[in-house]
Design a protein around this motif. Structure first.
Motif, PDB file in Angstrom:
ATOM      1  N   ASN A  91      37.418  -8.909  50.411  1.00  0.00           N
ATOM      2  CA  ASN A  91      37.616  -7.537  49.928  1.00  0.00           C
ATOM      3  C   ASN A  91      38.584  -6.737  50.804  1.00  0.00           C
ATOM      4  OD1 ASN A  91      35.598  -6.829  47.550  1.00  0.00           O
ATOM      5  ND2 ASN A  91      34.588  -8.295  48.920  1.00  0.00           N
ATOM      6  N   SER A  92      38.931  -7.290  51.970  1.00  0.00           N
ATOM      7  CA  SER A  92      39.925  -6.607  52.812  1.00  0.00           C
ATOM      8  C   SER A  92      41.350  -6.877  52.345  1.00  0.00           C
ATOM      9  CB  SER A  92      39.776  -7.079  54.270  1.00  0.00           C
ATOM     10  OG  SER A  92      40.294  -8.402  54.436  1.00  0.00           O
ATOM     11  N   LEU A  93      41.513  -7.887  51.507  1.00  0.00           N
ATOM     12  CA  LEU A  93      42.865  -8.292  51.108  1.00  0.00           C
ATOM     13  C   LEU A  93      43.584  -7.206  50.315  1.00  0.00           C
ATOM     14  CD1 LEU A  93      42.189 -12.021  50.079  1.00  0.00           C
ATOM     15  CD2 LEU A  93      43.136 -11.161  52.242  1.00  0.00           C
ATOM     16  N   SER A  94      42.832  -6.352  49.643  1.00  0.00           N
ATOM     17  CA  SER A  94      43.446  -5.281  48.851  1.00  0.00           C
ATOM     18  C   SER A  94      43.904  -4.119  49.723  1.00  0.00           C
ATOM     19  CB  SER A  94      42.460  -4.776  47.799  1.00  0.00           C
ATOM     20  OG  SER A  94      41.316  -4.238  48.428  1.00  0.00           O
ATOM     21  N   LYS A  95      43.652  -4.203  51.046  1.00  0.00           N
ATOM     22  CA  LYS A  95      44.085  -3.195  52.040  1.00  0.00           C
ATOM     23  C   LYS A  95      43.454  -1.822  51.801  1.00  0.00           C
ATOM     24  CE  LYS A  95      46.732  -4.230  54.763  1.00  0.00           C
ATOM     25  NZ  LYS A  95      46.545  -4.881  56.078  1.00  0.00           N
ATOM     26  N   LYS A  96      42.248  -1.799  51.197  1.00  0.00           N
ATOM     27  CA  LYS A  96      41.546  -0.545  50.986  1.00  0.00           C
ATOM     28  C   LYS A  96      40.447  -0.315  52.031  1.00  0.00           C
ATOM     29  CE  LYS A  96      42.327  -0.566  45.988  1.00  0.00           C
ATOM     30  NZ  LYS A  96      41.687  -0.641  44.640  1.00  0.00           N
ATOM     31  N   GLY A  97      40.233  -1.299  52.869  1.00  0.00           N
ATOM     32  CA  GLY A  97      39.269  -1.151  53.942  1.00  0.00           C
ATOM     33  C   GLY A  97      37.875  -1.655  53.587  1.00  0.00           C
ATOM     34  N   VAL A  98      37.269  -2.350  54.543  1.00  0.00           N
ATOM     35  CA  VAL A  98      35.888  -2.824  54.423  1.00  0.00           C
ATOM     36  C   VAL A  98      35.130  -2.367  55.665  1.00  0.00           C
ATOM     37  CG1 VAL A  98      34.368  -4.841  54.343  1.00  0.00           C
ATOM     38  CG2 VAL A  98      36.518  -4.854  53.050  1.00  0.00           C
ATOM     39  N   HIS A  99      33.964  -1.770  55.456  1.00  0.00           N
ATOM     40  CA  HIS A  99      33.125  -1.342  56.573  1.00  0.00           C
ATOM     41  C   HIS A  99      31.861  -2.197  56.615  1.00  0.00           C
ATOM     42  CE1 HIS A  99      34.966   2.972  56.327  1.00  0.00           C
ATOM     43  NE2 HIS A  99      35.828   2.064  56.746  1.00  0.00           N
ATOM     44  N   ILE A 100      31.595  -2.790  57.750  1.00  0.00           N
ATOM     45  CA  ILE A 100      30.325  -3.480  57.959  1.00  0.00           C
ATOM     46  C   ILE A 100      29.458  -2.545  58.788  1.00  0.00           C
ATOM     47  CG2 ILE A 100      29.177  -5.490  58.944  1.00  0.00           C
ATOM     48  CD1 ILE A 100      31.609  -7.136  58.258  1.00  0.00           C
ATOM     49  N   LEU A 101      28.429  -1.997  58.144  1.00  0.00           N
ATOM     50  CA  LEU A 101      27.598  -0.966  58.756  1.00  0.00           C
ATOM     51  C   LEU A 101      26.415  -1.606  59.450  1.00  0.00           C
ATOM     52  CD1 LEU A 101      27.670   1.653  55.839  1.00  0.00           C
ATOM     53  CD2 LEU A 101      29.207   1.470  57.801  1.00  0.00           C
ATOM     54  N   THR A 102      26.358  -1.474  60.763  1.00  0.00           N
ATOM     55  CA  THR A 102      25.329  -2.119  61.568  1.00  0.00           C
ATOM     56  C   THR A 102      24.297  -1.095  62.034  1.00  0.00           C
ATOM     57  OG1 THR A 102      26.481  -1.796  63.664  1.00  0.00           O
ATOM     58  CG2 THR A 102      27.062  -3.752  62.399  1.00  0.00           C
ATOM     59  N   PHE A 103      23.309  -1.575  62.790  1.00  0.00           N
ATOM     60  CA  PHE A 103      22.189  -0.722  63.192  1.00  0.00           C
ATOM     61  C   PHE A 103      22.439   0.013  64.499  1.00  0.00           C
ATOM     62  CE2 PHE A 103      17.848   0.320  64.438  1.00  0.00           C
ATOM     63  CZ  PHE A 103      17.343   0.785  63.231  1.00  0.00           C
ATOM     64  N   ASN A 104      23.208  -0.591  65.416  1.00  0.00           N
ATOM     65  CA  ASN A 104      23.491   0.093  66.681  1.00  0.00           C
ATOM     66  C   ASN A 104      24.870  -0.297  67.212  1.00  0.00           C
ATOM     67  OD1 ASN A 104      23.164  -2.395  68.224  1.00  0.00           O
ATOM     68  ND2 ASN A 104      20.955  -2.137  67.972  1.00  0.00           N
ATOM     69  N   ASP A 105      25.338   0.474  68.195  1.00  0.00           N
ATOM     70  CA  ASP A 105      26.673   0.260  68.762  1.00  0.00           C
ATOM     71  C   ASP A 105      26.827  -1.133  69.356  1.00  0.00           C
ATOM     72  OD1 ASP A 105      27.885   2.598  68.099  1.00  0.00           O
ATOM     73  OD2 ASP A 105      27.877   3.480  70.105  1.00  0.00           O
ATOM     74  N   TYR A 106      25.761  -1.626  69.988  1.00  0.00           N
ATOM     75  CA  TYR A 106      25.817  -2.952  70.613  1.00  0.00           C
ATOM     76  C   TYR A 106      26.169  -4.011  69.571  1.00  0.00           C
ATOM     77  CZ  TYR A 106      24.060  -7.448  72.250  1.00  0.00           C
ATOM     78  OH  TYR A 106      23.932  -8.773  72.556  1.00  0.00           O
ATOM     79  N   LEU A 107      25.491  -3.967  68.417  1.00  0.00           N
ATOM     80  CA  LEU A 107      25.743  -4.962  67.374  1.00  0.00           C
ATOM     81  C   LEU A 107      27.124  -4.795  66.760  1.00  0.00           C
ATOM     82  CD1 LEU A 107      22.282  -5.029  65.546  1.00  0.00           C
ATOM     83  CD2 LEU A 107      23.192  -6.699  67.153  1.00  0.00           C
ATOM     84  N   ALA A 108      27.585  -3.555  66.611  1.00  0.00           N
ATOM     85  CA  ALA A 108      28.915  -3.320  66.043  1.00  0.00           C
ATOM     86  C   ALA A 108      29.988  -3.977  66.905  1.00  0.00           C
ATOM     87  CB  ALA A 108      29.171  -1.825  65.908  1.00  0.00           C
ATOM     88  N   LYS A 109      29.906  -3.761  68.198  1.00  0.00           N
ATOM     89  CA  LYS A 109      30.896  -4.342  69.118  1.00  0.00           C
ATOM     90  C   LYS A 109      30.749  -5.850  69.210  1.00  0.00           C
ATOM     91  CE  LYS A 109      32.621  -3.981  73.874  1.00  0.00           C
ATOM     92  NZ  LYS A 109      32.480  -3.255  75.170  1.00  0.00           N
ATOM     93  N   ARG A 110      29.487  -6.311  69.366  1.00  0.00           N
ATOM     94  CA  ARG A 110      29.249  -7.752  69.514  1.00  0.00           C
ATOM     95  C   ARG A 110      29.759  -8.519  68.308  1.00  0.00           C
ATOM     96  NH1 ARG A 110      23.584 -10.537  68.304  1.00  0.00           N
ATOM     97  NH2 ARG A 110      24.487 -10.137  66.239  1.00  0.00           N
ATOM     98  N   ASP A 111      29.385  -8.065  67.112  1.00  0.00           N
ATOM     99  CA  ASP A 111      29.736  -8.803  65.901  1.00  0.00           C
ATOM    100  C   ASP A 111      31.243  -8.783  65.639  1.00  0.00           C
ATOM    101  OD1 ASP A 111      27.061  -9.182  65.704  1.00  0.00           O
ATOM    102  OD2 ASP A 111      26.753  -7.920  63.943  1.00  0.00           O
TER     103      ASP A 111
END
Length: 799
Positions: free
Chosen positions: A115-135
């Motif tokens: 879904n990022s291929l259309s260049k409209k942006g994809v957000h993966i919404l996580t539970f905390n900052d640690y997981l956002a950075k780690r993943d």
């Protein structure tokens, strides 16, 4: 119900079969012979197709096969068939239930890439900052091999850093911080200052925690004001002098507390305020109620902790500090007074949004969690999202033992400590899930006193979370934790090194012990899901007592006839009927809480529509698509004068900022007015009216007034400029976004008192009437058009 459930299961299995078929087609594609450069070229070709309008469904087989090959080359992982099927379901905008340890993080990369291929942006919404950075960092090599940019957002980042992260093709960010960034955009003045990316596609990790448990918590952006709560110390002194037996009473479930007739008289005498329920005492009444609630119902090291001289709320679902979350101002100030802390400046709310409504901004939505089915009707009704249960890659070998039920807490803890001693002597790792910081600390002390070393994970040391959790599966480990919802870290047998894995498996794997049942069955299931990952053996058991908070709070003991209530004993109760009754009531409580959330959602619909309307107006003004003709039409003389002194660009900027400033000022005042309306909405129960209807009608009327107030405020500023009360430069300097704002979450319980469990309209009438007495009711409702005295006696006599 069974028929409906049967249809649901059939439809879900048919869907899964179709996803598994697509997964088989993906597996037939062999890209091993291609070089990295050739893989990138193929990815770029898909990107061009997507930009030309080809749907992700048409590109899924080739796109997912590229990701599968990239995973193998960068991370060395073989992708399981069930992960591919789950990825197809996510791409189909479904909510997948995957058990802990099945690889949800990797699964999300497939639909995120496609879904990022259309260049409209994809957000993966996580539970905390640690997981956002780690993943983001963990999955980054996969994306980069295929020419896709990936970024992550952290709360501490600067605006420029956030803009760069949102500008990537795929962005990992917590749902809360993404919501706050949206709110920051809604108070900015210039297009170049906008932070957030588009709302094209979101994949929500730990979806039940974000979409259900925390859905109605308002995210707030505020600016500090100079208002101080000078009365709080005096009010608290009055409240603490009340007699707990005669001056106040709690509702049936201990969720609210009310002054009695005698208690009101005591407060009035101590504060010398006259009738506490007169209109002029409304603010004082709010402070008294807040102080009483803080004193009686909120417990230190259960509901909050004190750290660095601040009150920090503990999240009831995760047992962690709820960073930057506040109770409503009056209650927050009452708590600070209770703990002898500085009562900080109260903030003026600029704008707010619940996570529920923020998530609904995304055009396309999918999610993943380990526990979704129990809340499937809420997901369907509120988010219109369907659940697909993904089977595990390997069948579970976890054994869930029947709950032990004890007569009292002392017997429970003694048995639990003995159980831990016995099991720990074998070396089998143990994870103990507790309900509060207080309990985790107490239990750790009991274990240490018995010679058992243990690690403790709770809100007081949650910064050590990852290190503690990843060691919980090593040989001989004993870990005591507040509940495990949203932890996001797998517990590996033998730890990261995999030491003594076979020995631990022969002992039965990780032994998970729960010390309390929760109001939500999903929380209990999440704790159980920490063991038995990927076919490993595992063991779970809950140790509960008839004195536990859940049982006392909801009166489960009242369901059991007194003649059958056991006397205190050390051994667990043998009669399975006790377990059955407790499980039955737990399901009823979960259903009631679900009903409450749905009712609260209805109360937020009108306000959210109004917020979105105001947001759209602001965006239109910022982007230069809105024509403001007040100056030219209503103040032609002033307009001609300004054209002689300033350029057209300066005048247009002045007009734009003047309107934005007054929109923001009036909207902030409107939110305060709505909060006040909501505080008193329960009074409509006493008038025999439907509070939801009254609330919605009131908001529609008030919103019309708001539009008029904005226009009048703008005209008032032009008048001041015309009459030389303020200069062009002075107004220009004022018309700027606030330099310093702060964000927080509000635990909003203003509606719980009449929507909560057991608080049906007639019950609420009786409870209010009996709690405060006829005299106070007559004073409180003197302006209402019905006979409160006749209604009061009618209800009391009927009872």
């Amino acid at each position: 119900m069974k028929q409906h459930g049967g249809r649901f299961m059939f439809k879900r299995n048919k869907l899964l079969e179709s996803y598994e078929f697509i997964a088989e087609e993906i597996n037939k594609v062999n890209l091993q012979h291609l070089s990295n450069e050739e893989l990138l070229n193929k990815s770029n070709s898909l990107k061009q197709l997507a930009l030309d309008g080809t749907s992700s469904d048409e590109l899924i087989i080739e796109g997912f096969s590229l990701v599968k090959e990239a995973v193998k080359r960068t991370l060395g992982f073989e992708v399981y068939d069930v992960q591919l099927a789950a990825a197809v379901a996510l791409n189909d905008k479904k909510l997948i239930e995957m058990k802990t340890g099945e690889g949800k993080t990797l699964t999300a990369v497939f639909p995120a890439y496609l879904n990022s291929l259309s260049k409209k942006g994809v957000h993966i919404l996580t539970f905390n900052d640690y997981l956002a950075k780690r993943d983001a960092l963990w999955m980054k090599p996969i994306y980069e091999l295929l020419g896709v940019t990936v970024g992550f957002v952290q709360e501490s980042m600067s605006i420029d850093e956030k803009k760069a992260a949102y500008g990537c093709d795929v962005t990992y960010v917590t749902a809360k911080e993404s919501g706050f960034d949206f709110l920051r955009d809604s108070i900015c003045y210039n297009k170049e200052d906008l932070i957030h990316g588009s709302f094209h596609f979101a994949i929500i990790d730990e979806a039940d925690s974000i979409l259900i448990d925390e859905a109605r918590i308002p995210l707030v952006i505020a600016v500090s004001s100079d208002e101080k709560g000078s009365n709080f110390k005096k009010v608290r002194d009055a409240v603490t002098s009340l007699d707990s037996l005669t001056d106040y009473t709690k509702d049936e479930y201990g969720q609210n507390v009310y002054l009695t007739e005698k208690g009101i008289s005591h407060i009035e005498a101590l504060l010398a305020c006259g009738n506490l329920y007169e209109k002029e005492n409304f603010d004082l009444l709010t402070q008294v109620n807040s102080a009483l609630y803080a004193e009686v119902l909120l417990k230190k090291d259960v509901d909050y902790i004190i750290r660095n001289g601040k009150v920090e709320m503990v999240d009831e679902f995760t047992g962690r500090v709820a960073k930057n979350r506040h109770w409503p101002d009056g209650l927050q100030s009452a708590l600070e007074t209770k703990e002898n802390l500085e009562v900080r400046s109260r903030g003026r709310i600029l704008t707010q949004i619940t996570l529920q409504h923020f998530i609904s901004l995304y055009e396309n939505l999918s999610g993943m969690t380990g526990t979704a089915v129990d809340a499937r009707y809420e997901f369907s009704e509120i988010y219109d999202i369907e659940i697909v249960v993904i089977p595990p890659n390997k069948n579970s070998n976890r054994i869930d033992l029947p709950n032990y039920v004890f007569t009292d807490k002392e017997a429970k803890y003694q048995a639990l400590v003995e159980e831990v001693k016995t099991v720990n002597a074998t070396g089998q790792p143990i994870l103990i899930g507790t309900s509060s910081i207080q309990e985790s600390t107490y239990l750790a002390e009991q274990l240490l006193n018995s010679g058992i070393n243990c690690q403790v994970l709770n809100a007081k040391n949650d910064e050590l979370e990852a290190q503690i959790i990843e060691r919980a599966g090593v040989f001989g480990a004993v870990t005591v934790s507040t509940n495990m919802a949203g932890r996001g870290v797998d517990i590996l047998l033998g730890g990261p090194e995999g030491k003594d894995v076979e020995k631990i498996k022969s002992l039965g794997g990780l032994y998970v012990i729960g010390t309390n049942l929760h109001e939500s069955l999903r929380i209990d299931k999440q704790l159980k899901g920490r063991t038995g990952r990927q076919g490993d053996p595992g063991l779970t058991r809950f140790f509960i007592s008839l004195e536990d908070d859940l049982i006392v709070k909801y009166g489960i003991q009242n369901i059991i006839p007194k003649s059958r209530m056991p006397k205190h004993q050390k051994e667990p109760l043998k009669n399975a009927a006790f377990r059955g009754k407790i499980n039955q009531v737990q399901r009823i409580i979960q259903g009631n809480n679900s009903d409450l959330r749905r009712e609260l959602y209805k109360f937020s619909l009108i306000l959210d529509d109004q917020r979105q309307y105001m947001y759209n107006i602001r965006m239109s003004i910022i982007e230069g698509n809105s024509e403001d003709e007040i100056l030219s039409k209503d103040f032609p003389t002033l307009h001609e004068k300004l054209k002689q002194q300033y350029t057209l660009a300066e005048i247009e900027k002045f007009k734009k900022n003047l309107r934005l400033f007054n929109i923001d000022q009036c909207w902030s005042e409107y939110l305060a007015k709505v909060a006040s309306i909501k505080e008193g909405i329960h009074l409509n129960l006493l008038g025999g009216k439907n509070p939801l209807n009254v609330f919605n009608l009131t908001l529609v009327e008030e919103f019309d007034i708001l539009q008029e107030e904005i226009e009048e405020a703008i005209k008032a500023d032009y008048n001041k400029l015309l009459n030389s009360e303020l200069s062009f430069e002075e107004i220009s300097e004022r018309n700027k976004p606030p330099v310093s704002t702060w964000t927080y979450f509000v635990y909003d319980n203003t509606l719980d008192s009449f929507l909560g469990i057991g608080m049906l309209p007639v019950v609420a009438l009786l409870q209010v009437g009996e709690a405060v007495g006829l005299r106070k009711l007559k004073g409180y409702f003197s302006g209402l058009s019905f006979d409160i005295e006749a209604l009061y006696y009618k209800l009391v006599n009927k009872s």
